[in-house]
Design a protein around this motif. Sequence first.
Motif, short mmCIF file in Angstrom:
data_model
loop_
_atom_site.label_atom_id
_atom_site.label_comp_id
_atom_site.label_asym_id
_atom_site.label_seq_id
_atom_site.Cartn_x
_atom_site.Cartn_y
_atom_site.Cartn_z
N VAL A 77 75.46 66.03 38.79
CA VAL A 77 75.08 67.39 39.13
C VAL A 77 76.31 68.33 38.68
CG1 VAL A 77 74.56 68.95 41.04
CG2 VAL A 77 73.75 67.01 41.01
N VAL A 78 76.08 69.63 38.25
CA VAL A 78 76.91 70.73 37.72
C VAL A 78 76.16 72.05 38.04
CG1 VAL A 78 78.23 71.68 36.18
CG2 VAL A 78 77.95 69.28 35.97
N CYS A 79 76.81 72.75 38.97
CA CYS A 79 76.34 74.11 39.26
C CYS A 79 75.08 73.88 40.02
CB CYS A 79 76.42 74.98 38.12
SG CYS A 79 77.87 75.24 37.22
N GLY A 80 74.82 72.84 40.59
CA GLY A 80 73.67 72.72 41.29
C GLY A 80 72.40 72.09 40.56
N VAL A 81 72.33 71.81 39.18
CA VAL A 81 71.47 71.28 38.57
C VAL A 81 71.79 69.84 38.01
CG1 VAL A 81 70.29 71.89 36.23
CG2 VAL A 81 71.11 73.69 37.79
N ARG A 82 70.91 68.94 37.80
CA ARG A 82 71.27 67.74 37.35
C ARG A 82 71.48 67.74 35.77
NH1 ARG A 82 72.06 63.97 40.59
NH2 ARG A 82 71.96 62.33 39.05
N VAL A 83 72.54 67.36 35.14
CA VAL A 83 72.76 67.37 33.68
C VAL A 83 71.54 66.64 32.88
CG1 VAL A 83 74.29 66.88 31.95
CG2 VAL A 83 75.11 67.45 34.05
N GLU A 84 71.31 65.34 33.29
CA GLU A 84 70.35 65.06 32.70
C GLU A 84 68.76 65.58 32.48
OE1 GLU A 84 70.53 62.82 36.74
OE2 GLU A 84 71.92 63.65 35.25
N ASN A 85 68.49 66.42 33.42
CA ASN A 85 67.36 67.11 33.54
C ASN A 85 67.55 68.39 32.84
OD1 ASN A 85 66.38 65.28 35.15
ND2 ASN A 85 66.83 66.33 37.24
N ILE A 86 68.49 68.80 32.15
CA ILE A 86 68.61 70.17 31.55
C ILE A 86 67.85 69.94 30.11
CG2 ILE A 86 70.12 71.90 30.26
CD1 ILE A 86 71.99 71.17 32.67
N GLN A 87 67.01 70.69 29.58
CA GLN A 87 66.01 70.54 28.68
C GLN A 87 66.59 71.33 27.44
OE1 GLN A 87 63.48 68.31 28.40
NE2 GLN A 87 64.23 67.67 30.38
N GLU A 88 67.13 72.48 27.79
CA GLU A 88 67.62 73.43 26.35
C GLU A 88 69.01 72.85 25.85
OE1 GLU A 88 68.95 75.83 23.86
OE2 GLU A 88 70.36 75.61 25.57
N PRO A 89 69.02 72.44 24.59
CA PRO A 89 70.16 71.71 24.18
C PRO A 89 71.54 72.37 24.45
CG PRO A 89 68.41 71.57 22.44
CD PRO A 89 67.91 72.61 23.75
N THR A 90 71.68 73.65 24.08
CA THR A 90 72.95 74.11 24.13
C THR A 90 73.54 74.30 25.68
OG1 THR A 90 72.58 75.40 22.29
CG2 THR A 90 74.41 76.11 23.79
N MET A 91 72.63 74.37 26.46
CA MET A 91 73.09 74.34 27.83
C MET A 91 73.36 73.05 28.29
SD MET A 91 73.81 76.09 30.59
CE MET A 91 73.21 77.63 30.02
N ARG A 92 72.44 72.00 28.08
CA ARG A 92 72.85 70.61 28.37
C ARG A 92 74.34 70.38 27.89
NH1 ARG A 92 70.11 65.73 29.59
NH2 ARG A 92 71.01 64.10 28.83
N GLU A 93 74.65 70.84 26.49
CA GLU A 93 75.87 70.44 26.01
C GLU A 93 77.05 70.99 27.04
OE1 GLU A 93 76.41 68.27 23.45
OE2 GLU A 93 74.26 67.85 23.36
#
Length: 117
Positions: A77-93
């Motif tokens: 979790v980073v900033c309250g969001v699970r990294v592995e669940n982020i779909q948008e590629p740039t935000m995930r990076e």
Amino acid sequence: MAKHRIYTTSFTSVYPHYVAKAERKGRSKAEVDQIIAWLTGYDDAALDALLATKIDIETFFAQAPAPNPSRNLVQGVVCGVRVENIQEPTMREIRILDKLIDELARGKAMNKILRTG
């Protein structure tokens, strides 16, 4: 869909915050650079050259010479969001890098941060 404002932020303006966070916890700029190199493939010379420009975060990641395939092993979790669940590629990076710097600041061993053992 509007771009996230962070995408147009220069990487140069964010980088010192990564270094400061690490140094506050007794870690080094060299370790931050090692993490960035592992994640993106930018070597020290390329990173120094980019830091001398106003390259935005989106371009920084889009032009990464060798994105590490093991970056997909970064979870949590980073900033309250699970990294592995982020779909948008740039935000995930962005969040993967944030997570790696968090792990560094928390004292995790470099081989664990870089998912090498």
